[in-house]
Write a protein that holds these residues in place. Structure first.
Motif, mmCIF file in Angstrom:
data_model
loop_
_atom_site.group_PDB
_atom_site.id
_atom_site.type_symbol
_atom_site.label_atom_id
_atom_site.label_comp_id
_atom_site.label_asym_id
_atom_site.label_seq_id
_atom_site.Cartn_x
_atom_site.Cartn_y
_atom_site.Cartn_z
ATOM 1 N N PRO A 10 -50.006 -10.377 44.827
ATOM 2 C CA PRO A 10 -51.451 -10.618 44.780
ATOM 3 C C PRO A 10 -52.223 -9.522 44.056
ATOM 4 C CG PRO A 10 -50.606 -11.183 46.939
ATOM 5 C CD PRO A 10 -49.479 -10.515 46.180
ATOM 6 N N GLY A 11 -51.786 -8.291 44.172
ATOM 7 C CA GLY A 11 -52.449 -7.197 43.468
ATOM 8 C C GLY A 11 -52.366 -7.358 41.965
ATOM 9 N N GLU A 12 -51.251 -7.885 41.481
ATOM 10 C CA GLU A 12 -51.099 -8.127 40.047
ATOM 11 C C GLU A 12 -52.032 -9.244 39.590
ATOM 12 O OE1 GLU A 12 -47.654 -9.329 36.826
ATOM 13 O OE2 GLU A 12 -47.051 -8.794 38.852
ATOM 14 N N ASN A 46 -49.176 -2.883 44.190
ATOM 15 C CA ASN A 46 -48.205 -3.641 44.987
ATOM 16 C C ASN A 46 -47.520 -2.831 46.086
ATOM 17 O OD1 ASN A 46 -48.750 -5.818 43.208
ATOM 18 N ND2 ASN A 46 -47.253 -4.996 41.771
ATOM 19 N N HIS A 47 -48.248 -1.866 46.643
ATOM 20 C CA HIS A 47 -47.703 -1.082 47.745
ATOM 21 C C HIS A 47 -48.135 -1.629 49.100
ATOM 22 C CE1 HIS A 47 -45.996 1.830 45.060
ATOM 23 N NE2 HIS A 47 -47.167 1.984 44.467
ATOM 24 N N THR A 48 -49.150 -2.461 49.088
ATOM 25 C CA THR A 48 -49.605 -3.114 50.314
ATOM 26 C C THR A 48 -50.185 -4.467 49.935
ATOM 27 O OG1 THR A 48 -50.851 -2.790 52.364
ATOM 28 C CG2 THR A 48 -51.957 -2.168 50.341
ATOM 29 N N GLY A 49 -50.273 -5.327 50.918
ATOM 30 C CA GLY A 49 -50.757 -6.676 50.658
ATOM 31 C C GLY A 49 -52.258 -6.811 50.851
ATOM 32 N N ILE A 50 -52.720 -8.035 50.689
ATOM 33 C CA ILE A 50 -54.135 -8.347 50.857
ATOM 34 C C ILE A 50 -54.362 -8.803 52.291
ATOM 35 C CG2 ILE A 50 -55.966 -9.945 50.172
ATOM 36 C CD1 ILE A 50 -54.906 -9.744 47.331
ATOM 37 N N THR A 74 -49.458 -14.928 51.663
ATOM 38 C CA THR A 74 -48.562 -15.631 52.586
ATOM 39 C C THR A 74 -47.345 -16.191 51.862
ATOM 40 O OG1 THR A 74 -50.385 -16.173 54.063
ATOM 41 C CG2 THR A 74 -48.421 -17.541 54.239
ATOM 42 N N LYS A 75 -47.551 -16.783 50.695
ATOM 43 C CA LYS A 75 -46.422 -17.327 49.925
ATOM 44 C C LYS A 75 -45.444 -16.231 49.535
ATOM 45 C CE LYS A 75 -48.983 -21.243 48.149
ATOM 46 N NZ LYS A 75 -49.683 -21.823 47.011
ATOM 47 N N LEU A 76 -45.977 -15.115 49.076
ATOM 48 C CA LEU A 76 -45.110 -14.000 48.709
ATOM 49 C C LEU A 76 -44.361 -13.481 49.930
ATOM 50 C CD1 LEU A 76 -44.123 -11.967 46.578
ATOM 51 C CD2 LEU A 76 -46.006 -10.496 47.306
ATOM 52 N N ASN A 77 -45.059 -13.277 51.039
ATOM 53 C CA ASN A 77 -44.420 -12.777 52.262
ATOM 54 C C ASN A 77 -43.293 -13.698 52.713
ATOM 55 O OD1 ASN A 77 -46.295 -10.725 52.270
ATOM 56 N ND2 ASN A 77 -47.491 -11.538 53.974
#
Length: 95
Positions: A10-12, A46-50, A74-77
């Motif tokens: 998500p950060g990207e 990309n060291h932490t999520g949203i 959520t999809k990435l997790n």
């Protein structure tokens, strides 16, 4: 190995689809949404999520929904967790 492609972090997505087209820096966006530069930098790199709180702030800043941001996370997790549980390698799959 599965053919499932790992979605972008998500950060990207935040950086490439929302910040770069507007020429926003991390400092500018962080100030605008009321979080620290270091916390936003962790997300962008990309060291932490949203988090849900950040999703709400981003939705207000970029006229999206909070669900847009939480769904990306959520999809990435889910995919990362599934890969970990099945022992599949991730390094060659992240796009």
């Amino acid at each position: 190995m599965s053919n499932v492609i790992i979605p972008k972090y998500p950060g990207e997505t935040l950086k490439t689809k929302f910040m770069e087209p507007r020429c926003l820096t991390i400092t500018e966006l962080a100030k605008g949404i009321g979080i620290t530069r270091s916390n936003l930098s962790l997300v962008i790199n990309n060291h932490t999520g949203i988090s849900p709180d950040l999703a709400i702030k981003l939705s207000q800043a970029f006229n999206t929904t909070a669900e847009y941001w939480t769904d990306l996370q959520t999809k990435l997790n889910y995919i990362l967790r599934k890969r970990k549980l099945t022992g599949e390698r991730l390094d060659a799959l992240i796009k």
